[in-house]
Design an enzyme around this catalytic site. Structure first.
Site, mmCIF file in Angstrom:
data_model
loop_
_atom_site.group_PDB
_atom_site.id
_atom_site.type_symbol
_atom_site.label_atom_id
_atom_site.label_comp_id
_atom_site.label_asym_id
_atom_site.label_seq_id
_atom_site.Cartn_x
_atom_site.Cartn_y
_atom_site.Cartn_z
ATOM 1 N N ARG A 27 3.866 1.648 -1.288
ATOM 2 C CA ARG A 27 4.892 2.121 -1.920
ATOM 3 C C ARG A 27 4.156 2.165 -3.145
ATOM 4 O O ARG A 27 4.462 2.885 -3.952
ATOM 5 C CB ARG A 27 6.038 0.449 -2.135
ATOM 6 C CG ARG A 27 6.566 0.875 -1.418
ATOM 7 C CD ARG A 27 8.056 -0.657 -1.340
ATOM 8 N NE ARG A 27 8.933 -0.173 -0.699
ATOM 9 C CZ ARG A 27 9.937 -1.097 -0.700
ATOM 10 N NH1 ARG A 27 10.199 -1.928 -1.288
ATOM 11 N NH2 ARG A 27 10.730 -0.221 0.459
ATOM 12 N N ASP A 84 -13.612 -10.428 8.846
ATOM 13 C CA ASP A 84 -15.097 -10.396 8.787
ATOM 14 C C ASP A 84 -15.948 -8.884 9.455
ATOM 15 O O ASP A 84 -15.995 -8.070 9.790
ATOM 16 C CB ASP A 84 -16.420 -11.443 9.699
ATOM 17 C CG ASP A 84 -16.969 -11.921 8.426
ATOM 18 O OD1 ASP A 84 -16.877 -11.048 7.083
ATOM 19 O OD2 ASP A 84 -17.302 -12.718 8.699
ATOM 20 N N VAL A 92 0.476 -1.377 0.079
ATOM 21 C CA VAL A 92 0.449 0.243 0.130
ATOM 22 C C VAL A 92 0.714 1.343 -0.014
ATOM 23 O O VAL A 92 0.584 2.510 -0.707
ATOM 24 C CB VAL A 92 -0.974 0.132 0.680
ATOM 25 C CG1 VAL A 92 -1.505 1.243 1.704
ATOM 26 C CG2 VAL A 92 -2.053 -0.942 1.199
ATOM 27 N N HIS A 145 -1.342 -45.218 14.531
ATOM 28 C CA HIS A 145 -1.606 -43.710 15.014
ATOM 29 C C HIS A 145 -3.456 -43.499 14.677
ATOM 30 O O HIS A 145 -3.947 -43.917 13.380
ATOM 31 C CB HIS A 145 -0.708 -42.762 15.283
ATOM 32 C CG HIS A 145 -1.288 -42.626 13.892
ATOM 33 N ND1 HIS A 145 0.445 -43.841 12.819
ATOM 34 C CD2 HIS A 145 -1.847 -42.317 12.572
ATOM 35 C CE1 HIS A 145 -0.312 -42.956 11.432
ATOM 36 N NE2 HIS A 145 -0.884 -42.264 11.595
ATOM 37 N N ASP A 172 -8.616 -17.777 8.792
ATOM 38 C CA ASP A 172 -9.480 -18.470 8.786
ATOM 39 C C ASP A 172 -10.735 -18.336 7.372
ATOM 40 O O ASP A 172 -10.856 -19.857 6.729
ATOM 41 C CB ASP A 172 -10.926 -17.817 10.329
ATOM 42 C CG ASP A 172 -10.872 -18.279 10.873
ATOM 43 O OD1 ASP A 172 -9.766 -18.773 11.546
ATOM 44 O OD2 ASP A 172 -11.311 -17.572 11.943
ATOM 45 N N GLY A 221 -9.759 -21.852 14.358
ATOM 46 C CA GLY A 221 -11.169 -21.691 13.891
ATOM 47 C C GLY A 221 -12.338 -21.246 14.286
ATOM 48 O O GLY A 221 -13.193 -22.762 14.815
ATOM 49 N N GLU A 262 -7.602 -39.214 10.219
ATOM 50 C CA GLU A 262 -8.264 -40.580 10.075
ATOM 51 C C GLU A 262 -9.889 -39.179 10.168
ATOM 52 O O GLU A 262 -10.926 -39.966 9.989
ATOM 53 C CB GLU A 262 -8.424 -41.185 11.551
ATOM 54 C CG GLU A 262 -7.870 -42.510 11.623
ATOM 55 C CD GLU A 262 -6.046 -42.099 10.872
ATOM 56 O OE1 GLU A 262 -5.337 -41.064 12.110
ATOM 57 O OE2 GLU A 262 -5.547 -42.846 10.444
ATOM 58 N N SER A 303 -13.952 -6.677 10.933
ATOM 59 C CA SER A 303 -13.134 -5.637 10.821
ATOM 60 C C SER A 303 -13.663 -5.308 9.580
ATOM 61 O O SER A 303 -13.540 -4.262 9.323
ATOM 62 C CB SER A 303 -11.374 -5.244 9.957
ATOM 63 O OG SER A 303 -10.933 -6.784 10.995
#
Ligand code: F6P
Length: 328
Positions: free
Chosen positions: A32, A110, A30, A222, A134, A177, A194, A112
């Protein structure tokens, strides 16, 4: 939306909401771009909070040198309760007019962009730039910070998998999130989890336990379950519930937390932030106001902020489908 072209002389720039890797390259772009057009730029410190308290500092091209590779935001950021009140909003307008700012460019999530919309309703020309790990903003394919955060998560899950398989353990791993499962679903696909649980999931703890027990019976060393922060019950409670059931594995819970927001921006985020920052200034000069710079395929397009804040971005169901197929 496109108004007669007016000469902008002084503009403000701020980063707002949760920080996102790439905010610094955005600020640099912005400053520059504006400098090249003879426009003075004032950095607004700590977002709407700083705006209400007149915390402005002039930024020239040298002030933004050496920040391209830095995480966080040199302008600082905040979530402001005061700005939600009419008195705070009027104070912000007063400060903008006092400083003689012709327009404000705001990067954030959102909340902002809702703040940007408030300024627009008071007649301040604004340009929004989507920045939130997010990736839950309507009107853009990607937000600044998502790619870096996703890579951080993938790195962490790969490491957890090493210890999980060495101990024959199941892990519940929570990603950020609060209202979006984007990071969790993407991370789940690329780490071979999984199961992935997102706010939209209707899977119950018993279903999760069954999937883990099934992985155990099939001889897996695992089991990784990626849980978005917004899934109920939360990771800790879910872990305790499942641990009490018969799943074969021993259980551990790992909450990745704020490391997901830090770190130097990836090449993708630097590029996206640079593109969006340049376009934000160029849109303003071209006469667009109250729009967000949205990534649409290959292009950066102006999307009315009104449209952005009044719509919800949903997860592409393809990802849920792919995660299910590949977790067999
Ligand atoms: O940046 C967005 C986000 O990461 C959400 O996913 C998370 O819930 C929130 O920020 C937490 O942020 P903070 O701890 O700064 O309030």
């Amino acid at each position: 939306m496109v108004e007669p072209i007016k000469k902008f002389q002084r503009i403000g720039v701020m980063t707002s909401g949760g920080d996102a890797p790439g905010m610094n390259p955005f600020i640099r772009a912005v400053v520059r771009t504006a400098a090249g057009e003879g426009i003075q730029v004032f950095g607004i410190e700590a977002a709407f909070e700083g705006l209400m308290h007149g915390k402005f500092r002039e930024m020239g091209i040298r002030e933004v040198g050496g920040i391209l590779q830095r995480g966080g935001t040199i302008l600082m950021t905040a979530r402001s309760k005061e700005f939600r009140e009419p008195a705070g909003q009027l104070e912000a307008i007063r400060q903008i007019n006092n400083a003689g700012l012709d327009a404000i460019i705001i990067a954030g999530g959102d909340g902002s962009l809702n703040g940007a919309q408030v300024l627009a309703k008071h007649g301040i020309p604004v340009i929004g730039v989507p920045a939130s790990i997010d990736n839950d903003i309507y009107g853009t394919d990607m937000c600044i910070g998502v790619d870096t955060a996703l890579n951080t998560i993938v790195d962490a899950i790969d490491k957890i998998r090493d210890t999980a398989s060495s101990h024959t353990r199941a892990f519940i791993i929570e990603t950020m999130g609060r209202e979006s499962g984007y990071l969790a679903i993407q991370a789940g696909i690329v780490t071979g989890a999984e199961l992935v649980l997102i706010p939209e999931s209707d899977l119950k703890p018993e279903d999760v336990a069954r999937t883990i027990a099934d992985a155990y019976k099939r001889g897996k060393t695992h089991a990784i379950v990626v849980v978005a922060e917004g899934y109920h019950p939360g990771a800790l409670e879910l872990g305790a519930m499942i641990d009490a059931m018969d799943i074969g594995f021993t259980m551990r819970v790992s909450i990745l937390g704020h490391i997901q927001r830090g770190g130097k921006p990836s090449a993708y985020d630097r590029l996206l932030a640079s593109r969006l920052g340049v376009k934000a200034v160029e849109f303003l000069i071209a006469g667009y106001t109250n729009v967000m710079t949205g990534l649409n395929g290959r292009d950066i397009v102006p999307v009315p902020i009104e449209e952005v804040v009044s719509n919800t971005r949903r997860i592409n169901p393809d990802y849920i489908h792919i995660a299910q197929i590949l977790s067999r």
